[in-house]
Structure formats: C-alpha cells, structure tokens
Design a protein around this motif. Structure first.
Motif, mmCIF file in Angstrom:
data_model
loop_
_atom_site.group_PDB
_atom_site.id
_atom_site.type_symbol
_atom_site.label_atom_id
_atom_site.label_comp_id
_atom_site.label_asym_id
_atom_site.label_seq_id
_atom_site.Cartn_x
_atom_site.Cartn_y
_atom_site.Cartn_z
ATOM 1 N N ASP A 32 0.708 -1.104 0.131
ATOM 2 C CA ASP A 32 0.004 0.138 0.016
ATOM 3 C C ASP A 32 0.816 1.122 0.058
ATOM 4 N N ARG A 33 0.410 2.336 -0.750
ATOM 5 C CA ARG A 33 1.074 3.464 -0.685
ATOM 6 C C ARG A 33 0.503 4.599 -0.112
ATOM 7 N N ILE A 34 0.996 5.461 0.783
ATOM 8 C CA ILE A 34 0.557 6.301 1.923
ATOM 9 C C ILE A 34 1.139 7.649 1.445
ATOM 10 N N LEU A 35 0.211 8.543 1.134
ATOM 11 C CA LEU A 35 0.408 10.017 0.640
ATOM 12 C C LEU A 35 0.594 10.935 1.942
ATOM 13 N N ILE A 36 1.662 11.672 2.324
ATOM 14 C CA ILE A 36 1.880 12.182 3.302
ATOM 15 C C ILE A 36 1.969 14.082 2.863
ATOM 16 N N LEU A 37 1.116 14.777 3.418
ATOM 17 C CA LEU A 37 0.875 16.193 2.885
ATOM 18 C C LEU A 37 1.635 17.086 3.919
ATOM 19 N N LEU A 52 -2.474 11.341 4.644
ATOM 20 C CA LEU A 52 -2.160 11.804 6.006
ATOM 21 C C LEU A 52 -1.733 13.282 5.882
ATOM 22 N N GLN A 53 -2.350 14.044 6.424
ATOM 23 C CA GLN A 53 -2.071 15.516 6.236
ATOM 24 C C GLN A 53 -1.412 16.051 7.675
ATOM 25 N N CYS A 54 -0.676 16.930 7.627
ATOM 26 C CA CYS A 54 0.105 17.669 8.762
ATOM 27 C C CYS A 54 -1.114 18.517 9.565
ATOM 28 N N GLY A 55 -0.789 19.135 10.578
ATOM 29 C CA GLY A 55 -1.688 19.816 11.349
ATOM 30 C C GLY A 55 -2.181 20.980 10.391
ATOM 31 N N VAL A 84 -10.825 7.749 -0.556
ATOM 32 C CA VAL A 84 -9.659 7.213 0.141
ATOM 33 C C VAL A 84 -9.729 8.022 1.516
ATOM 34 N N PRO A 85 -9.354 6.974 2.487
ATOM 35 C CA PRO A 85 -9.406 7.361 3.981
ATOM 36 C C PRO A 85 -8.354 8.764 4.015
ATOM 37 N N VAL A 86 -8.481 9.623 5.083
ATOM 38 C CA VAL A 86 -7.632 10.668 5.440
ATOM 39 C C VAL A 86 -7.519 10.722 6.999
ATOM 40 N N SER A 87 -6.192 11.033 7.313
ATOM 41 C CA SER A 87 -5.894 11.173 8.601
ATOM 42 C C SER A 87 -5.111 12.512 8.817
ATOM 43 N N ASN A 88 -4.804 12.983 10.086
ATOM 44 C CA ASN A 88 -3.728 13.695 10.312
ATOM 45 C C ASN A 88 -2.690 13.091 10.970
ATOM 46 N N TYR A 89 -1.335 13.917 11.337
ATOM 47 C CA TYR A 89 -0.151 13.589 12.075
ATOM 48 C C TYR A 89 -0.800 13.067 13.583
#
Length: 401
Positions: free
Chosen positions: A296-301, A352-355, A376-381
């Motif tokens: 799986d590939r994770i995108l970190i913003l 995954l989004q930063c604050g 696509v599921p989203v979360s933050n740090y």
C-alpha cells in the motif's frame, strides 16, 4: 491572522492584469494588447482594508492554445485549490464553455465567486447575459473599466474590493475556530508540552504552540509550558491540578505515561484537526491504518516547505512508526507546501495531512477534497500517531465536548 488568497481568472486579453494593477495601484502585472502575456501565475501581496493581508494571483488565460498553452491552463486551474475567493473576468460576449468549466471547478471547491465584466467603457454588458448569469449562478455581475482614471477608477476598485470582502466574510471557511473554543474556560490551567529537540526551530516555538498560548490568554486561562522531562516534577505537586494537557504529537507516548489517566490529554495537531475542518473525515479515516496491506502507498501532505532532518516527523518518524505498527511493507510519498500531487489519488490507501498551521482552513479542505471525493481515507499526524501509540480514544475524548 490568515492571509486571504484571491485568484483572478479569465480568457486571454480580457484585462485580468489591468484589474490587478488597478487594485494594487502598481504595475504589478505586465499589460499588453497581445494575448497570452501572462504565462504563469503571478502573486502580489497587499493589505486590503477589512480583509487584512492578501495575495492576489494573476493567472494565464483559460483559452490558451497549443501544448505549452495547455500546461499554462493546468497551472491556472491548480491555483483554484489554493485560493479563498475567485474573481472571474470576462468581456464582450465571451462567457462560454471555458468560463462554465471554471465555474464548475469553483463550485466543486465551494469557493466564493465574483463575476467582473471588464472593458465596459468599450461595450456595455448585454442585459440578457447579466440575466442569464444571475439565473444560472445567482450572481450579479460587476461592471468594470480598468482604463478608467481618477475618481472613477477609485470608485470601481472600491466596489470590487467591497464585493470580495463580502464574499469572503460570508464564506463558511472565513472564520477558523480557535484551538480551545468550547474546550477550556476562563481560569483553567492548561499544560503545554513543547519538546525542544532537533526538529524544534532555532530560538522559537512552532506556530501551533504559539497559537495555543495566545488562544489560552484570550480565554483568560493559565498556560503552563514545559518540556517532557519536567512532567514528573509538575505532577508530583499534589496541590496543582491541570485541566488539560496538550503535547507535541511526537512525544505522545512519553507524555501519556507521565500524565494521570484522569487528566484530559490531546495534541496540538489534534486540536488543529478540530479547528481547521475535516475532523469528521479524520475520525472515520484514522482507524483504517489497521487495514493497510503490503505494498500500500501512503500520501503524506506537509503544508510547509522545510529542510528535513534525520528526525523529521513526516518523512522519517511517521513512516517508521506505521511500518512497525502494521508490520507491512508500505510505500510513502511526501508532498510539501501546496505542490501538485503527481500520482492519481486512487493510487493511495491513505492520505495523511500535517496539522496545517501554515495554510488556511479552505486550503486544507481543498487539499484533501480529491481524496474525500474518491473515498480514500484521510487522517492527520496527531490522530494517526495517537492511534498507533494506543491512546487514540483518550486523546480524542477531550475534543468531543
């Protein structure tokens, strides 16, 4: 105070650059009778009364042609995800398919829109066009002449800036909820745990920590600031009671062990998740970390651009923690600032989004919108770290008041 980002859009040679020059009172953008003079987005910072600090972005014409023209149009459309209000300029009878396509994009991002009919000194706006636009979009068109001079131009600029100000003020994204709104009352004592490590900026605190202190002072609460190694001393004082503890996300595990279970605990990043928006989507997306699979590939913003260190939370610590927590062979892409995401969002199992302390509430929403639309599921740090540290429910509880 957040900067208001204003995008100026339209076909080539409708006078976008002239309007920006009129608003700024300077030759900010190059003006020419030759179509296609503006080739890349051009930014101008200024202060607008009633709005505060603003950035006006002049864009290339949406009717640009050829291979290079298509790239310019793509760059123009990319600006849409970074602005707080859109100004669409047209002239003559030129409100056609290009403008309609832009209007669809503006509506997709729930943007306030200002329609400007330029060159009214050459040809007045046809009443049937004005009526059609009001019928289709419920928007009145502002007539403007960038060639007007003196008091007439001042009056037209004042009318335009007032309309922009009204549109921004009425937007649901206009006012960001303060970090402790509804969570802390006057006189309460909040402990802020601020690690000073290799990731801490030299000689200062990071923006979320500064904003937290200011918000607590505005409320009339007491802000106590300490590093993690002082917690044992602070909590050995039985006469002092903290009403909440807020920590930097990367110290979650250490702080959770030191803070008594009956003291509410959360993080700066989770407070930002609540105040910036997309909180509901984060709550739904965070537990999906447990379902990640090999490959799986994770995108970190990241919302800011900075030099990464060997201890970088987004580029080093979170990927290592996620691989350890899931036991899976995961791939990570990191995109900084508001740069374009090159891969299709459906390539990712999680975003995954930063604050988001460095961007506006609307910019954060626009950044995550493609993933939300695609399911696509989203979360933050902070939410992801608390989940992987096994303290997600505890850290989330103070935010659900």
């Amino acid at each position: 105070m957040n900067t208001v980002n204003i995008g100026i859009f339209g076909r080539r040679n409708v006078g976008k650059s002239s309007i920006i020059n009129a608003v700024t009172g300077q030759d900010t953008a190059i003006v020419s009778d030759r179509p296609g003079t503006t080739t890349d987005p051009v930014n101008k910072r200024m202060e607008i009364f009633g709005l505060g600090p603003c950035v006006l972005t002049d864009t290339a014409g949406i009717d640009d042609a050829g291979e290079l023209g298509r790239k310019r149009v793509a760059a123009t459309e990319a600006v849409i995800a970074r602005i707080d209000v859109a100004v669409l300029v047209f002239a003559g009878d030129s409100f056609g398919e290009e403008e309609k396509r832009l209007m669809e994009q503006f509506r997709r991002y729930d943007l306030p829109i200002v329609l400007v009919y330029n060159k009214s000194d050459e040809r007045r706006l046809a009443p049937d066009i004005a009526e059609r636009l009001f019928s289709e979009y419920s928007l009145w068109v502002l007539e403007f002449s960038a060639k007007a001079g003196g008091e007439e131009l001042k009056a037209e600029v004042a009318a335009l800036t007032e309309l922009i100000r009204d549109k921004v003020a009425s937007s649901p994204y206009a006012n960001e909820q303060p970090m402790f709104s509804g969570l802390v009352r006057e006189g309460e004592d909040v402990l802020l745990v601020c690690p000073i490590d290799s990731e801490a900026p030299t000689g200062r605190l990071i923006l979320p920590q500064v904003n937290a202190i200011r918000n607590l002072l505005d409320i009339g609460a007491v802000a106590t600031v300490a590093q993690p190694d002082r917690l044992s001393v602070l909590f050995s004082d039985r006469e002092r009671r903290f009403d909440m503890v807020v920590t930097d996300s990367q110290a979650f595990g250490e702080v959770a062990m030191a803070v008594p279970e009956d003291v509410p605990l959360t993080s700066f990043s989770m407070l930002l998740a609540r105040s910036k928006g997309c909180f509901k989507e984060y709550c739904a997306g965070t537990p999906r970390i447990s379902t990640l699979r090999d490959g799986d590939r994770i995108l970190i913003l990241e919302s800011c651009t900075h030099h990464a260190s060997c201890d970088d939370i987004g580029r080093v610590r979170i990927p290592a923690l996620m691989r350890k927590f899931t036991g899976k062979a995961l791939e990570f892409d990191v995109v900084g600032g508001l740069d374009t995401v090159e891969r299709p969002v459906m390539d990712y199992a999680l975003v995954l989004q930063c604050g988001g302390c460095m961007i506006t509430r609307r910019q954060l929403y626009s950044r995550l919108l493609p993933a939300i639309e695609a399911g696509v599921p989203v979360s933050n740090y902070g939410m992801a770290i608390s989940y992987m540290k096994g303290i997600y429910d505890r850290a989330l509880k103070p935010l659900l008041k």
